[in-house]
Scaffold this motif. Sequence first.
Motif, PDB file in Angstrom:
ATOM      1  N   LEU A 144      33.532  42.674  35.804  1.00 24.96           N
ATOM      2  CA  LEU A 144      34.692  43.275  36.448  1.00 24.96           C
ATOM      3  C   LEU A 144      34.758  43.061  37.956  1.00 24.96           C
ATOM      4  O   LEU A 144      33.795  43.274  38.676  1.00 24.96           O
ATOM      5  N   LEU A 145      35.939  42.650  38.377  1.00 25.63           N
ATOM      6  CA  LEU A 145      36.324  42.611  39.787  1.00 25.63           C
ATOM      7  C   LEU A 145      37.712  43.241  39.844  1.00 25.63           C
ATOM      8  O   LEU A 145      38.597  42.858  39.074  1.00 25.63           O
ATOM      9  N   GLU A 146      37.891  44.229  40.720  1.00 23.06           N
ATOM     10  CA  GLU A 146      39.188  44.879  40.855  1.00 23.06           C
ATOM     11  C   GLU A 146      39.870  44.342  42.106  1.00 23.06           C
ATOM     12  O   GLU A 146      39.284  44.337  43.189  1.00 23.06           O
ATOM     13  N   VAL A 147      41.107  43.883  41.942  1.00 24.95           N
ATOM     14  CA  VAL A 147      41.879  43.335  43.057  1.00 24.95           C
ATOM     15  C   VAL A 147      43.288  43.906  43.017  1.00 24.95           C
ATOM     16  O   VAL A 147      43.719  44.468  42.014  1.00 24.95           O
ATOM     17  N   ASP A 148      44.001  43.753  44.134  1.00 20.70           N
ATOM     18  CA  ASP A 148      45.408  44.149  44.132  1.00 20.70           C
ATOM     19  C   ASP A 148      46.241  43.144  44.908  1.00 20.70           C
ATOM     20  O   ASP A 148      45.725  42.347  45.683  1.00 20.70           O
ATOM     21  N   CYS A 149      47.538  43.191  44.633  1.00 15.54           N
ATOM     22  CA  CYS A 149      48.484  42.286  45.272  1.00 15.54           C
ATOM     23  C   CYS A 149      49.804  43.029  45.439  1.00 15.54           C
ATOM     24  O   CYS A 149      50.300  43.646  44.503  1.00 15.54           O
ATOM     25  N   ALA A 150      50.363  42.971  46.624  1.00 13.61           N
ATOM     26  CA  ALA A 150      51.657  43.604  46.875  1.00 13.61           C
ATOM     27  C   ALA A 150      52.762  42.563  46.722  1.00 13.61           C
ATOM     28  O   ALA A 150      52.553  41.371  46.962  1.00 13.61           O
ATOM     29  N   VAL A 151      53.920  43.028  46.305  1.00 17.17           N
ATOM     30  CA  VAL A 151      55.102  42.173  46.205  1.00 17.17           C
ATOM     31  C   VAL A 151      56.200  42.822  47.028  1.00 17.17           C
ATOM     32  O   VAL A 151      56.440  44.025  46.925  1.00 17.17           O
ATOM     33  N   ILE A 155      45.737  38.655  48.356  1.00 14.11           N
ATOM     34  CA  ILE A 155      45.110  39.488  47.335  1.00 14.11           C
ATOM     35  C   ILE A 155      43.927  40.206  47.969  1.00 14.11           C
ATOM     36  O   ILE A 155      43.107  39.592  48.655  1.00 14.11           O
ATOM     37  N   GLY A 156      43.861  41.516  47.746  1.00 16.35           N
ATOM     38  CA  GLY A 156      42.769  42.326  48.272  1.00 16.35           C
ATOM     39  C   GLY A 156      41.739  42.597  47.194  1.00 16.35           C
ATOM     40  O   GLY A 156      42.080  42.907  46.063  1.00 16.35           O
ATOM     41  N   GLU A 157      40.486  42.463  47.550  1.00 13.96           N
ATOM     42  CA  GLU A 157      39.374  42.737  46.641  1.00 13.96           C
ATOM     43  C   GLU A 157      38.798  44.103  46.963  1.00 13.96           C
ATOM     44  O   GLU A 157      38.476  44.383  48.114  1.00 13.96           O
ATOM     45  N   MET A 158      38.684  44.960  45.970  1.00 13.28           N
ATOM     46  CA  MET A 158      38.113  46.271  46.158  1.00 13.28           C
ATOM     47  C   MET A 158      36.601  46.159  46.049  1.00 13.28           C
ATOM     48  O   MET A 158      36.085  45.614  45.087  1.00 13.28           O
ATOM     49  N   MET A 159      35.914  46.675  47.041  1.00 11.84           N
ATOM     50  CA  MET A 159      34.460  46.571  47.098  1.00 11.84           C
ATOM     51  C   MET A 159      33.835  47.867  46.575  1.00 11.84           C
ATOM     52  O   MET A 159      34.239  48.951  46.976  1.00 11.84           O
ATOM     53  N   ASP A 166      37.679  37.270  47.383  1.00  8.23           N
ATOM     54  CA  ASP A 166      36.801  36.128  47.138  1.00  8.23           C
ATOM     55  C   ASP A 166      36.952  35.705  45.678  1.00  8.23           C
ATOM     56  O   ASP A 166      36.109  36.005  44.841  1.00  8.23           O
ATOM     57  N   ILE A 167      38.065  35.035  45.375  1.00  4.65           N
ATOM     58  CA  ILE A 167      38.356  34.585  44.012  1.00  4.65           C
ATOM     59  C   ILE A 167      38.766  33.123  44.059  1.00  4.65           C
ATOM     60  O   ILE A 167      39.209  32.625  45.092  1.00  4.65           O
ATOM     61  N   ASP A 168      38.633  32.462  42.919  1.00  5.88           N
ATOM     62  CA  ASP A 168      39.022  31.057  42.927  1.00  5.88           C
ATOM     63  C   ASP A 168      40.533  30.914  42.734  1.00  5.88           C
ATOM     64  O   ASP A 168      41.238  31.870  42.398  1.00  5.88           O
ATOM     65  N   GLU A 169      41.004  29.720  42.950  1.00  7.12           N
ATOM     66  CA  GLU A 169      42.448  29.441  42.957  1.00  7.12           C
ATOM     67  C   GLU A 169      43.109  29.753  41.617  1.00  7.12           C
ATOM     68  O   GLU A 169      44.243  30.235  41.581  1.00  7.12           O
ATOM     69  N   GLU A 170      42.410  29.509  40.520  1.00  3.37           N
ATOM     70  CA  GLU A 170      42.972  29.769  39.191  1.00  3.37           C
ATOM     71  C   GLU A 170      43.311  31.255  39.013  1.00  3.37           C
ATOM     72  O   GLU A 170      44.394  31.610  38.541  1.00  3.37           O
ATOM     73  N   ILE A 171      42.394  32.133  39.396  1.00  4.89           N
ATOM     74  CA  ILE A 171      42.638  33.574  39.288  1.00  4.89           C
ATOM     75  C   ILE A 171      43.722  33.991  40.274  1.00  4.89           C
ATOM     76  O   ILE A 171      44.603  34.788  39.946  1.00  4.89           O
ATOM     77  N   ALA A 178      35.186  34.800  32.805  1.00  3.80           N
ATOM     78  CA  ALA A 178      36.212  34.201  31.939  1.00  3.80           C
ATOM     79  C   ALA A 178      37.432  33.734  32.737  1.00  3.80           C
ATOM     80  O   ALA A 178      38.308  33.063  32.193  1.00  3.80           O
ATOM     81  N   LYS A 179      37.503  34.114  34.011  1.00  2.15           N
ATOM     82  CA  LYS A 179      38.622  33.764  34.898  1.00  2.15           C
ATOM     83  C   LYS A 179      39.947  34.218  34.297  1.00  2.15           C
ATOM     84  O   LYS A 179      40.895  33.466  34.177  1.00  2.15           O
ATOM     85  N   LYS A 180      39.976  35.512  33.928  1.00  2.00           N
ATOM     86  CA  LYS A 180      41.179  36.098  33.329  1.00  2.00           C
ATOM     87  C   LYS A 180      41.502  37.404  34.022  1.00  2.00           C
ATOM     88  O   LYS A 180      40.635  38.258  34.198  1.00  2.00           O
ATOM     89  N   ALA A 181      42.773  37.547  34.424  1.00  2.00           N
ATOM     90  CA  ALA A 181      43.251  38.755  35.089  1.00  2.00           C
ATOM     91  C   ALA A 181      44.087  39.579  34.114  1.00  2.00           C
ATOM     92  O   ALA A 181      44.857  39.037  33.315  1.00  2.00           O
ATOM     93  N   TYR A 182      43.904  40.900  34.190  1.00  2.00           N
ATOM     94  CA  TYR A 182      44.687  41.845  33.386  1.00  2.00           C
ATOM     95  C   TYR A 182      45.402  42.787  34.319  1.00  2.00           C
ATOM     96  O   TYR A 182      44.814  43.291  35.288  1.00  2.00           O
ATOM     97  N   VAL A 183      46.676  43.074  34.025  1.00  2.00           N
ATOM     98  CA  VAL A 183      47.407  44.076  34.788  1.00  2.00           C
ATOM     99  C   VAL A 183      46.772  45.417  34.449  1.00  2.00           C
ATOM    100  O   VAL A 183      46.584  45.740  33.265  1.00  2.00           O
ATOM    101  N   ASN A 184      46.420  46.191  35.466  1.00  4.26           N
ATOM    102  CA  ASN A 184      45.758  47.478  35.239  1.00  4.26           C
ATOM    103  C   ASN A 184      46.786  48.525  34.841  1.00  4.26           C
ATOM    104  O   ASN A 184      47.687  48.811  35.607  1.00  4.26           O
TER     105      ASN A 184
END
Length: 192
Positions: free
Chosen positions: A81-88, A100-104, A149-154, A185-191
């Motif tokens: 698990l890595l938790e991130v967020d993105c504003a639109v 994209i912000g990474e929650m530490m 700190d995520i790769d381009e695919e994610i 797995a390089k897969k993101a899920y909407v929380n």
Amino acid sequence: ESSGLPVTKYTWFYDNEYKEDEDEVLKKIKNIGYPVMVKPARLGSSVGITVAHDEEELKESIEEAIEYDEKIVVEAMVKNLLEVDCAVLGNSENMECSLIGEMMTDNELLTFEDKYIGQGSKGGKNGAKNAGPKTGGVINTGGFKIPADIDEEIEEQIFKYSKEAFRALNLSGVTRFDFLVDKKAKKAYVNE
């Protein structure tokens, strides 16, 4: 989910349903598999959220969540698990995503303390660091690292899903979306 956005496996129920037929609710949750996150459905800031690794912990977690809300959500815990967020920002015709912000966190999941208390000037993983030449332009303050700190695919998945969620909910202005990412797995899920 109805718009085709990826979400984790989950179930939900009301406290009275659990009290009336605990076995039926536990059976639904067992189909998800352990570990699971147990959440009060209409609360925020990680208040009342716990992780259950077995049925005993699950029962304790449900009782705790019921203290905060009568509707409970139980979802599969994302591995790696890595938790991130993105504003639109924008409207259905014009949208722009933030970095994209990474929650530490040093915990199994992001906690209320991670979000609002952190370790302040003590340093450590949640300690504040200002962007500058020594940090490579990365902001790490109050438990957030921007950009993540995520790769381009994610990163591309998160930008795409953020815009799709913004559009599906007919939003305008600025909205932040949270994501649960399986780093391996390089897969993101909407929380939720």
